[in-house]
Enzyme design. Structure first.
Site, short mmCIF file in Angstrom:
data_model
loop_
_atom_site.label_atom_id
_atom_site.label_comp_id
_atom_site.label_asym_id
_atom_site.label_seq_id
_atom_site.Cartn_x
_atom_site.Cartn_y
_atom_site.Cartn_z
N ASP A 33 9.39 3.10 -0.03
CA ASP A 33 8.32 3.71 0.75
C ASP A 33 8.48 3.31 2.21
O ASP A 33 8.07 2.23 2.62
CB ASP A 33 6.96 3.27 0.20
CG ASP A 33 5.79 3.88 0.98
OD1 ASP A 33 6.05 4.54 2.01
OD2 ASP A 33 4.64 3.68 0.56
N LYS A 72 3.97 8.95 8.94
CA LYS A 72 3.72 8.31 10.24
C LYS A 72 4.69 8.78 11.35
O LYS A 72 4.55 9.88 11.82
CB LYS A 72 3.67 6.79 10.08
CG LYS A 72 2.52 6.41 9.11
CD LYS A 72 2.10 4.96 9.13
CE LYS A 72 0.80 4.80 8.34
NZ LYS A 72 0.90 4.04 7.11
N TYR A 107 0.85 -1.18 0.00
CA TYR A 107 0.00 0.00 0.00
C TYR A 107 0.89 1.23 0.00
O TYR A 107 1.85 1.32 0.76
CB TYR A 107 -0.90 0.01 1.24
CG TYR A 107 -1.78 1.23 1.38
CD1 TYR A 107 -2.84 1.44 0.50
CD2 TYR A 107 -1.57 2.16 2.40
CE1 TYR A 107 -3.66 2.56 0.62
CE2 TYR A 107 -2.39 3.28 2.53
CZ TYR A 107 -3.44 3.47 1.64
OH TYR A 107 -4.25 4.57 1.77
C1 LIG Z 1 0.29 4.59 5.73
C2 LIG Z 1 1.08 4.40 4.53
C3 LIG Z 1 0.97 5.28 3.44
C4 LIG Z 1 -0.02 6.40 3.39
O1 LIG Z 1 0.20 7.36 4.38
P1 LIG Z 1 -1.00 8.33 4.82
O2 LIG Z 1 -0.36 9.27 5.79
O3 LIG Z 1 -2.05 7.44 5.41
O4 LIG Z 1 -1.48 9.03 3.61
C5 LIG Z 1 1.82 5.09 2.37
N1 LIG Z 1 2.71 4.09 2.36
C6 LIG Z 1 2.83 3.22 3.38
C7 LIG Z 1 3.85 2.14 3.31
C8 LIG Z 1 2.00 3.32 4.49
O5 LIG Z 1 2.11 2.44 5.48
#
Ligand SMILES: *Cc1c(COP(=O)(O)O)cnc(C)c1O
Length: 431
Positions: free
Chosen positions: A238, A266, A144
């Site tokens: 990511d 995060k 994701y």
């Molecule tokens: C949570 C997450 C996102 C998206 O971040 P948001 O702050 O919810 O938009 C993107 N990539 C990874 C790996 C994530 O865990």
């Protein structure tokens, strides 16, 4: 377990909020029942509006790594609040924060702050396209990367849990440049590279966390780095979930790879909305105002969020909790497996640093397909028993549990007792 006030708020909220939530995973859809509403939190504990106390393994899906309302962080935020909320002009805090972040990632000379992980990732994709002059990207099934159009394909937990293949409202044109490969399968990447000459980047979660925790094998991740380098394709790592979770800095360092572009979110904001993308100078100089890749944000680098991020990162660096996380996660793994064995439940436990994930399956979980073999009914029973015994888990089989520094030995022993009870309940249900 008393949930009357949560039920009341859930019902009331449905009138003007979509499903009474602002993010789908909060709706508890995959575990059934009514989502809890939170009153407050402090340290390792979170309290719902019915006065139930839980040890918090959600930690807002990662950001609250120091636990809730760490006193140093709270003081920094209060101090910043008194100076004003947002200015539309730069502050010194952004420079301090940028230095902290760049120093933590070996390949990062410059960074741009944004307001969410989603924004960080779609900006990084635009940057990769600007830098290479190519259009296609490869993503992995089950990973994701936020909810931007181009990345909402085969996108892990939220979608997996709801069994939606992609999302309505995403035109085919928006995903036609997104190629899907399989996690831990280098051939699936090689095939795409061999059949396309228009690939700008490969994007990956270095430790997958959004199909449940899934680790790459060291051969796979090394080969991925070598292969992308040899093909002139950028590797976007990511680290929105993994950044600052397993070491001060990124998982890529532990895995022995270096990203071309790193995405953060995060933990980096410590609970305020902060995302970031960073890379070496040559790449970041494409971004406006230095270059012609446009990306902007009214609240980017917000002073309160920066104050919270700086205080969180400084405290993390000082506490250096990573060995402790490793030990606690190993302890929980042993307890989960022992309880599962005692009650005859098939269980796999995957973990990395401060992320841990039990899967109710007998298959080893190495990719999205094997994660999908999990018995989500068993997870449901397990989840509610854990809640009843004071442990707040992410309400999905496919979300990692997060450890935080505020968790005490006592908390963890309490969790161990809850695990035994919950596993027993799963076994009884099975009969
Ligand atoms: C949570 C997450 C996102 C998206 O971040 P948001 O702050 O919810 O938009 C993107 N990539 C990874 C790996 C994530 O865990």
């Amino acid at each position: 377990m008393k949930l009357e006030r949560s039920i009341e708020l859930y019902t009331k909220g449905k009138r003007n909020l979509v499903g009474s939530v602002n993010s789908p995973v909060r709706a508890f859809k995959s575990v059934g029942g009514v989502p809890i509403f939170i009153e407050k939190a402090k340290g390792s504990k979170i309290y719902d509006v019915d006065g139930n106390e839980y040890i918090d393994f959600v930690l807002s899906y990662g950001p609250m790594i120091l636990g809730h309302r760490n006193s140093k962080v709270e003081r920094a935020v209060e101090k910043a609040l008194k100076k004003g909320y947002t200015f539309g002009a730069s502050t010194e805090a952004e420079i301090k924060m940028a230095k902290l972040v760049c120093e933590a990632f070996p390949g990062m000379d410059k960074v741009r702050f944004v307001s969410s992980g989603t924004e960080a990732v779609f900006s990084a994709i635009r940057l990769a396209r600007a830098f290479t002059g190519k259009n296609k990207i490869i993503k992995f099934s089950g990973c994701y990367h936020g909810h931007s159009d181009a990345l909402l394909v085969a996108a892990g937990s939220g979608l997996a849990t709801l069994s939606i293949p992609g999302s309505a409202g995403v035109p085919d044109e928006a995903v036609k440049n997104t190629l899907i490969a399989e996690y831990n399968n280098i051939d699936s990447v090689e095939n795409h590279l061999a059949n396309n000459n228009d690939i700008a980047a490969v994007i990956i979660e270095p430790i997958a966390g959004n199909m449940g925790v899934v680790q790459p094998t060291s051969e796979f991740i090394q080969e991925l780095r070598d292969l992308t380098k040899a093909s002139g394709v950028l590797l976007i790592v990511d680290e929105v979930m993994t950044g600052f979770r397993s070491k001060f800095g990124g998982a890529q360092e532990l895995l022995g790879i270096e990203a071309d572009i790193t995405c953060l979110g995060k933990v980096v904001g410590g609970g305020f909305p902060v995302g970031a993308y960073g890379a070496r100078n040559e790449i970041m100089e494409m971004v406006a105002p230095l270059g012609n890749m446009y990306q902007a944000g009214t609240l980017s680098g917000n002073p309160i969020a920066m104050a919270c991020g700086i205080a969180t990162l400084k405290e993390l660096k000082k506490q250096n909790p990573y060995d402790k996380f490793e030990k606690t996660a190993a302890f929980l793994e042993r307890e989960l497996l022992a309880a599962a064995k005692e009650y005859g439940i098939d269980l796999q436990v995957n973990r990395f640093g401060s992320m841990i994930n039990p899967f109710f399956t007998k298959e080893k979980v190495v990719d999205f397909k094997s994660a999908q073999t999990s018995n989500t009914e068993q997870f449901k029973t397990f989840f509610w028993k854990m809640m009843e015994h004071g442990v707040f888990l992410p309400p999905s089989q496919f979300e990692a549990w997060f450890l935080g520094t505020a968790m005490t030995k006592r908390d963890i022993y309490k969790v161990r007792s809850a695990i035994k009870i919950a596993m027993k309940a799963v076994a009884e249900k099975k009969k």
